[in-house]
Design an enzyme around this catalytic site. Structure first.
Site, short mmCIF file in Angstrom:
data_model
loop_
_atom_site.label_atom_id
_atom_site.label_comp_id
_atom_site.label_asym_id
_atom_site.label_seq_id
_atom_site.Cartn_x
_atom_site.Cartn_y
_atom_site.Cartn_z
N GLU A 141 -6.07 -2.60 -1.13
CA GLU A 141 -6.62 -3.99 -0.54
C GLU A 141 -7.96 -4.30 -1.23
O GLU A 141 -8.31 -5.41 -0.83
CB GLU A 141 -7.19 -3.07 0.74
CG GLU A 141 -5.88 -3.08 1.80
CD GLU A 141 -5.33 -1.49 1.71
OE1 GLU A 141 -5.01 -0.84 2.77
OE2 GLU A 141 -5.53 -0.78 0.38
N LYS A 154 -11.58 20.73 10.47
CA LYS A 154 -12.55 20.79 11.40
C LYS A 154 -12.57 22.35 11.94
O LYS A 154 -11.38 22.75 12.46
CB LYS A 154 -12.47 19.93 12.68
CG LYS A 154 -13.68 20.02 13.13
CD LYS A 154 -13.64 18.83 14.07
CE LYS A 154 -15.12 18.53 14.97
NZ LYS A 154 -15.29 17.16 15.78
N THR A 186 0.76 -1.40 -0.06
CA THR A 186 0.16 0.04 0.11
C THR A 186 0.87 1.42 0.02
O THR A 186 2.08 1.38 0.50
CB THR A 186 -0.82 -0.01 1.25
OG1 THR A 186 -0.03 0.11 2.42
CG2 THR A 186 -1.74 -1.18 1.24
N TRP A 191 -16.92 20.22 10.14
CA TRP A 191 -16.23 19.63 9.10
C TRP A 191 -16.37 20.17 7.87
O TRP A 191 -17.45 20.37 7.37
CB TRP A 191 -16.64 18.13 8.91
CG TRP A 191 -16.28 17.37 10.13
CD1 TRP A 191 -17.12 16.63 10.99
CD2 TRP A 191 -15.02 16.89 10.55
NE1 TRP A 191 -16.51 15.87 11.91
CE2 TRP A 191 -15.26 16.03 11.72
CE3 TRP A 191 -13.77 17.11 10.27
CZ2 TRP A 191 -14.08 15.49 12.50
CZ3 TRP A 191 -12.57 16.59 11.00
CH2 TRP A 191 -12.59 15.83 11.97
#
Length: 539
Positions: A327, A437, A181, A442
């Site tokens: 994945e 944030k 990854t 958010w």
């Protein structure tokens, strides 16, 4: 009562046999370092791939041994895709864009036994060879020059391979390939694919609502073969017998456009940054090139701006956005127009094509909020995107199971924040680490980036959080203008004002020459955060 079906194991060897027997005249085209073209047929591919498998066995390869590749996109790398598992080995694609230290660490962690490398990448090998010792280093003479002393010549190895090759005995759950990854916290993690998972992914990804890949296609994989197995497209192309056209190391927009004139693709694939520069160069040089009529392009790796989809649509090219991870093999969602939305407006259609799309068959998907409850599919409730399925990893190679990556009931935690609408379209808000944030609310950096890149003077934009004395965090927009064009802060703020609440619009902008990239071509926001770690708000 029992089913009467034959229990035949799923195997990539079937793909290889199919390619050689059913599609022997189909072409595989590779662009060489000197920009010339080498053309093979699938009959050549079948012969050479079996020779590679035979040569690896003669070299002492044992079942499960890792054979690393450090190669660009070309025919020999494709031979490794099926030749290594045909011998019972596991192909491990090393990412040539990583640092030498990281490549060496990954090779050591994977316990790679052999390395197959392009001769033009030997200087990179010299930088990490002390970190991991390969038993054999097999050099593909990509440049045409003689292979240096002390290395095994790939072409000579194939010529001398024993003729009596037989496929290594295997189970459908045996490993065939592995990738590490990128962009994760800590060290990269290894994902190991099986015959079964790869065959199932190939069958699903070829479906009409996914890549719609067929024997009629000319496929142009710009996505590196060392990045999530080029999204599985090499396997799918071999399965259906599609013509493959590889760019080699020539990934500049002008080079890609030049190659499109020689072998016009019907399907191309790459990350958004590739297509951003390609369309900009194309439109800046009217009459120099033609875009292939009716070409469709799979684009993923990071969010695709709606403006990019519209830009290609003006030239009758369909961009289909896909989402996935190393994945997930990697295709997990695909954006396409569902029949029930046939009456939507053009603007609504483009907005949905800029979403990450609908879950593909065999992939289950859910959104889990901060409370731990599953979110409704209403395009409003956001949470972590979690997935499971027969070609989604359930663990990492030689890593203890991590509850931050896998739930107790077996779902993969992607780290992406998303919502799903009532028509099952996934909309990524951000990576959890990239959310901003501000004042307890958010802000999605992805939404802001896509909106800024819709401005006609903007080539690219990345948005990061910077500390603020009152609001904790505020968005800082890092903007790259198109050549010869400029735009100021006030204009961009006004441009965004109709699309976002006032508190979401960035107050601060930095105009820069280029946005740093990761090894897979994504925006490298961590580098931007480092650069602007001490950024100060005007007094």
């Amino acid at each position: 009562m029992r089913a009467t079906m034959q229990n035949v194991p799923l195997s990539l060897n079937h793909f290889l046999e199919r390619a050689g027997k059913l599609f022997p005249r189909t072409e595989i085209v590779s662009r060489m370092p000197d920009k010339s073209y080498v053309r093979h047929t699938y009959a050549d591919y079948y012969r050479r791939t079996r020779q590679l498998a035979s040569a690896l066995l003669a070299a002492g390869l044992r079942k499960g041994d890792r054979v690393a590749t450090l190669c660009w996109n070309h025919h020999a790398h494709l031979e490794c895709y099926l030749g290594t598992p045909a011998a019972g080995g596991v192909m491990h694609t090393l990412n040539l864009r990583l640092s030498p230290d990281e490549i060496g660490w990954i090779a050591g962690h994977a316990e790679d036994r052999f390395l197959i490398i392009d001769d033009i990448l030997l200087p990179l090998y010299e930088q990490f060879k002390a970190l991991h010792r390969f038993e054999k280093v097999i050099v593909f003479p990509f440049s045409g020059a003689p292979v240096p002393a002390g290395f095994v010549d790939y072409e000579q190895m194939l010529r001398e391979a024993p003729a009596d090759f037989e496929y290594a005995a295997h189970d459908e759950n045996d490993p065939i390939a592995m990738c590490y990854t990128s962009g994760t916290t800590g060290r990269p993690k290894g994902v190991v694919y099986s015959h079964r998972s790869t065959v199932l992914h190939s069958l699903v990804a070829a479906l009409p609502d996914q890549s719609a890949l067929s024997n009629q296609d000319v496929v142009f994989p710009v996505t590196p073969m060392f990045h999530a197995n080029s999204w599985g497209i090499p396997y799918i192309s071999i399965m259906v017998g599609a013509k493959l056209v590889f760019p080699g190391p020539h990934l500049h927009a002008d080079d890609l456009l030049d190659q499109m004139q020689v072998d016009p693709p019907t399907l191309s694939l790459g990350v958004p940054t590739i297509w951003l520069t390609l369309i900009q160069n194309f439109e800046a040089n009217p009459g120099r090139w033609k875009l292939p009529a009716g070409m469709r392009s799979l684009v993923g790796g990071s969010a695709v701006p709606e403006s990019l989809i519209r830009a290609f649509a003006r030239h009758h090219i369909l961009i289909k956005q896909a989402w996935g991870m190393t994945e997930t093999s990697p295709m997990a969602t695909m954006a396409y127009q569902k029949a029930e939305l046939a009456g939507q407006t053009e603007d609504e259609a483009f907005a949905r094509m800029a979403m990450q799309g609908v879950p593909v068959p065999l992939v289950d998907l859910r959104i889990v909020g901060e409370s731990g409850d599953e979110c409704a599919w209403n395009n409003k409730d956001v949470g972590e995107l979690q997935v499971r399925g027969p070609y989604i990893t359930g663990s990492y190679h030689n890593v203890e199971r991590d509850p931050e990556k896998f739930t107790d009931d077996g779902w993969l935690r992607t780290g992406d924040v998303a919502a799903v609408d009532e028509y099952a379209y996934v909309r990524l808000s951000d990576r959890t680490k990239d959310l901003i944030k501000s004042g307890g609310e958010w802000i999605s950096s992805v939404d802001l980036e896509n909106a800024i890149m819709a401005h006609p003077a903007v080539a690219e934009a990345a948005v990061i959080a910077v500390s603020h004395p009152k609001w904790a965090e505020r968005p800082l927009a890092c903007v790259v203008c198109k050549p010869g064009q400029t735009v100021d802060t006030a204009t961009l703020r006004e441009f965004l004002a109709s699309r976002f609440a006032r508190w979401q619009v960035p107050d601060a902008y930095e105009f820069i020459d280029a946005i740093p990239r990761t090894s897979t071509g994504k925006f490298f926001k961590a580098k931007l955060r480092e650069r602007y770690a001490d950024w100060q708000w005007p007094a």
